[in-house]
Design an enzyme around this catalytic site. Structure first.
Site, PDB file in Angstrom:
ATOM      1  N   CYS A   1     -27.981  -2.118 -22.787  1.00 39.48           N
ATOM      2  CA  CYS A   1     -27.621  -1.025 -21.916  1.00 39.48           C
ATOM      3  C   CYS A   1     -28.911  -0.861 -21.052  1.00 39.48           C
ATOM      4  O   CYS A   1     -28.683  -0.698 -19.821  1.00 39.48           O
ATOM      5  CB  CYS A   1     -27.152   0.167 -22.437  1.00 39.48           C
ATOM      6  SG  CYS A   1     -27.667   0.528 -24.234  1.00 39.48           S
TER       7      CYS A   1
ATOM      8  N   ARG B   1     -31.284  -6.861 -34.308  1.00 41.28           N
ATOM      9  CA  ARG B   1     -31.681  -5.529 -35.053  1.00 41.28           C
ATOM     10  C   ARG B   1     -32.099  -5.705 -36.439  1.00 41.28           C
ATOM     11  O   ARG B   1     -31.484  -6.769 -37.133  1.00 41.28           O
ATOM     12  CB  ARG B   1     -30.157  -4.487 -35.124  1.00 41.28           C
ATOM     13  CG  ARG B   1     -29.836  -4.335 -33.694  1.00 41.28           C
ATOM     14  CD  ARG B   1     -28.716  -3.328 -33.566  1.00 41.28           C
ATOM     15  NE  ARG B   1     -28.079  -3.225 -32.401  1.00 41.28           N
ATOM     16  CZ  ARG B   1     -27.007  -2.522 -32.000  1.00 41.28           C
ATOM     17  NH1 ARG B   1     -26.064  -2.138 -32.864  1.00 41.28           N
ATOM     18  NH2 ARG B   1     -26.748  -2.377 -30.784  1.00 41.28           N
TER      19      ARG B   1
ATOM     20  N   GLN C   1     -22.699  -8.768 -28.463  1.00 38.72           N
ATOM     21  CA  GLN C   1     -21.973  -7.760 -28.147  1.00 38.72           C
ATOM     22  C   GLN C   1     -21.200  -8.254 -27.040  1.00 38.72           C
ATOM     23  O   GLN C   1     -21.659  -8.588 -25.968  1.00 38.72           O
ATOM     24  CB  GLN C   1     -22.751  -6.295 -27.814  1.00 38.72           C
ATOM     25  CG  GLN C   1     -23.532  -5.684 -28.997  1.00 38.72           C
ATOM     26  CD  GLN C   1     -24.056  -4.584 -28.916  1.00 38.72           C
ATOM     27  OE1 GLN C   1     -24.781  -4.588 -27.828  1.00 38.72           O
ATOM     28  NE2 GLN C   1     -23.823  -3.502 -29.433  1.00 38.72           N
TER      29      GLN C   1
ATOM     30  N   ASP D   1     -20.288  -6.318 -24.344  1.00 35.32           N
ATOM     31  CA  ASP D   1     -20.706  -5.216 -23.734  1.00 35.32           C
ATOM     32  C   ASP D   1     -20.328  -5.105 -22.406  1.00 35.32           C
ATOM     33  O   ASP D   1     -20.073  -6.014 -21.491  1.00 35.32           O
ATOM     34  CB  ASP D   1     -22.346  -5.307 -23.637  1.00 35.32           C
ATOM     35  CG  ASP D   1     -22.700  -3.944 -24.329  1.00 35.32           C
ATOM     36  OD1 ASP D   1     -22.257  -2.885 -24.448  1.00 35.32           O
ATOM     37  OD2 ASP D   1     -23.961  -3.883 -24.840  1.00 35.32           O
TER      38      ASP D   1
ATOM     39  N   HIS E   1     -20.649  -1.899 -19.201  1.00 32.81           N
ATOM     40  CA  HIS E   1     -21.003  -0.534 -18.801  1.00 32.81           C
ATOM     41  C   HIS E   1     -20.536  -0.350 -17.451  1.00 32.81           C
ATOM     42  O   HIS E   1     -20.544  -1.176 -16.424  1.00 32.81           O
ATOM     43  CB  HIS E   1     -22.694  -0.553 -18.497  1.00 32.81           C
ATOM     44  CG  HIS E   1     -23.508  -0.618 -19.872  1.00 32.81           C
ATOM     45  ND1 HIS E   1     -23.634  -1.900 -20.329  1.00 32.81           N
ATOM     46  CD2 HIS E   1     -23.367   0.227 -20.897  1.00 32.81           C
ATOM     47  CE1 HIS E   1     -24.128  -1.589 -21.715  1.00 32.81           C
ATOM     48  NE2 HIS E   1     -24.227  -0.452 -21.929  1.00 32.81           N
TER      49      HIS E   1
ATOM     50  N   LYS F   1     -17.037  10.427 -27.292  1.00 31.50           N
ATOM     51  CA  LYS F   1     -16.685   8.952 -27.220  1.00 31.50           C
ATOM     52  C   LYS F   1     -15.321   8.748 -27.959  1.00 31.50           C
ATOM     53  O   LYS F   1     -14.725   9.697 -28.403  1.00 31.50           O
ATOM     54  CB  LYS F   1     -17.628   8.154 -28.197  1.00 31.50           C
ATOM     55  CG  LYS F   1     -17.772   8.750 -29.692  1.00 31.50           C
ATOM     56  CD  LYS F   1     -18.674   7.586 -30.685  1.00 31.50           C
ATOM     57  CE  LYS F   1     -18.652   8.170 -31.843  1.00 31.50           C
ATOM     58  NZ  LYS F   1     -19.424   7.073 -32.709  1.00 31.50           N
TER      59      LYS F   1
ATOM     60  N   HIS G   1     -20.543   3.263 -21.503  1.00 29.91           N
ATOM     61  CA  HIS G   1     -20.517   1.983 -22.578  1.00 29.91           C
ATOM     62  C   HIS G   1     -19.403   1.722 -23.124  1.00 29.91           C
ATOM     63  O   HIS G   1     -18.651   2.769 -23.730  1.00 29.91           O
ATOM     64  CB  HIS G   1     -21.677   2.284 -23.719  1.00 29.91           C
ATOM     65  CG  HIS G   1     -23.035   3.059 -23.166  1.00 29.91           C
ATOM     66  ND1 HIS G   1     -24.243   2.246 -23.468  1.00 29.91           N
ATOM     67  CD2 HIS G   1     -23.455   4.256 -23.044  1.00 29.91           C
ATOM     68  CE1 HIS G   1     -25.028   3.051 -22.840  1.00 29.91           C
ATOM     69  NE2 HIS G   1     -24.597   4.084 -22.883  1.00 29.91           N
TER      70      HIS G   1
END
Length: 427
Positions: free
Chosen positions: A123, A152, A170, A172, A174, A254, A300
């Site tokens: 992000c 991670r 991911q 991902d 946005h 969320k 997100h």
């Protein structure tokens, strides 16, 4: 000396039998075992725990999934972006990850007297891209999607096959939008989520809406707007959901979506998260209709969650027997003798040219070749003898033992390509 003993209790023999069946099925479908047996992936401890090596057969299936994902996002108005794997540690201090997520991040590396950090999230990079532009309210929404690999730290005792790893990709995206665009954008994400998940056979969902917690950032007005937009989107979708009051992140509400697999297990995959924090931290703005600078809303969202985890779920859901459109090898050609090899190789070349993932099996007895193809969970097996070579046909047998019979080679090819284009398991 104390010893911990685990046990289960059931109200009926039927419930116990169902539980025992589930345990047996789960063991049979274990993606770690099937990944090795089908040569899909490996995790090699000498190279580092929690790091996934995608073998050719797993790699081609991942490529198919990613291509489907990219094509669908482009059709739905997303732009594809790519970002680096590292950045100066200052970026992570601005985003807050360095202070609040440090225990899950790897140590920094020094480059020319500056500290750099492997990214645990995508992000801040998308925010940096936004900051590189200048936007008015007419330019929004912006939808940016990336298959971005992150790293991670996980303790060695917590890792588990593909489900918990140290490096993963991911899916991902946005979305940067106006407050009055939240509902329509969330509805669009829910529609896309359903379209993607249903393509893989997941049609039963458990949906949770998490609302503002104590100590949240952002005013009540924007939280009210955001929560109302999420409820409106879920109502428009017609999905039942459970409200987790106060369960949202401090920076926004969320929606979480769990999918149900073939044996009834539920898996957390999709998340749609509003964020009032990063736009503030990075001083993100757009020019409103009244010429003032305002904060955009940041959303997100991930549908698979991560490629690795979703792939593991797929392996267990299908018990390794991928549907025809996803199978690493869609068709295996089984030559009865040397004399038919020229015809088999010609058919193989035609299949490959048409995009069919085909393989010619090494000569052995027919029984052995069929056993090998069945063990590899090949969807379509094509036996070729003198009769088939002369007639231009293939004797087709499907995974699981169904004997289709003699089919013209061109028809076999067209059936497989049709299954691929329609994302079907049916030959």
């Amino acid at each position: 000396m104390l010893q911990r003993i685990y046990g289960t209790a059931w109200e009926s023999a039927e419930q116990l039998a169902a539980y025992q069946h589930l345990k047996v099925e789960a063991a049979r479908r274990d993606h770690r075992k099937l990944g090795q047996e089908l040569d899909l992936f490996s995790i090699q401890e000498h190279a580092g725990g929690g790091l996934v090596f995608w073998h050719p057969k797993g790699g081609i299936t991942r490529h198919i999934i990613e291509s489907f994902w990219k094509d669908l996002h482009l059709q739905r108005g997303y732009d594809l972006v790519y970002s680096p794997h590292i950045a100066k540690v200052d970026l992570w201090k601005t985003s807050g990850h360095f202070d609040f997520y440090k225990e899950n991040m790897y140590d920094q590396m020094q480059v020319e007297e500056e500290l750099y950090q492997l990214k645990p999230m995508n992000c801040p990079f998308h925010v940096a891209m936004y900051k590189d532009g200048y936007y008015s309210y007419r330019d929004l929404p912006k939808r940016w999607a990336e298959l971005g690999t992150v790293y991670r730290y996980e303790r060695s005792g917590t890792m588990h096959g593909l489900f918990r790893v140290r490096g993963f990709t991911q899916d991902d995206a946005h979305i940067f939008c106006l407050p009055d665009q939240i509902a329509s954008e969330i509805k669009g994400v829910l529609d896309l989520t359903e379209e993607v998940l249903s393509a893989f056979g997941f049609t039963q969902y458990e949906v949770n809406l998490s609302t503002r917690p104590e100590g949240h950032i952002g005013g009540d007005e924007i939280w009210d707007t955001a929560e109302a937009a999420l409820r409106e989107s879920l109502a428009a979708k017609g999905w039942n959901y459970v409200v987790d009051e106060g369960g949202g992140a401090f920076y926004g509400p969320k929606i979480d979506v769990k999918i149900q697999d073939a044996i009834g297990r539920k898996w957390q995959c999709s998340t749609i998260q509003l964020d009032f924090n990063l736009p503030e931290r990075f001083d993100m703005t757009y020019v409103a209709a009244d010429a003032t600078k305002q904060r955009p809303i940041m959303i997100h969202r991930a549908i698979f969650g991560s490629m690795e985890r979703f792939f593991g779920i797929l392996v267990e859901n299908y018990a390794g027997a991928f549907p025809l459109w996803l199978a690493p090898v869609q068709a295996r050609l089984l030559p009865v003798n040397e004399a038919v090899l020229p015809y088999v190789q010609e058919v193989d070349a035609r299949m490959r040219k048409a995009g069919v993932r085909a393989e010619v099996m090494e000569r052995a007895s027919i029984a052995k070749m069929i056993r090998t193809a069945e063990k590899a969970k090949t969807p379509v097996m094509c036996v070729v003898g003198a009769k088939e070579a002369e007639a231009g046909t293939l004797a087709v047998r499907l995974y699981g033992g169904e004997d289709v019979g003699s089919v013209p080679a061109d028809e076999v090819l067209s059936r497989i390509t049709a299954a691929s284009s329609s994302r079907s398991s049916k030959f």
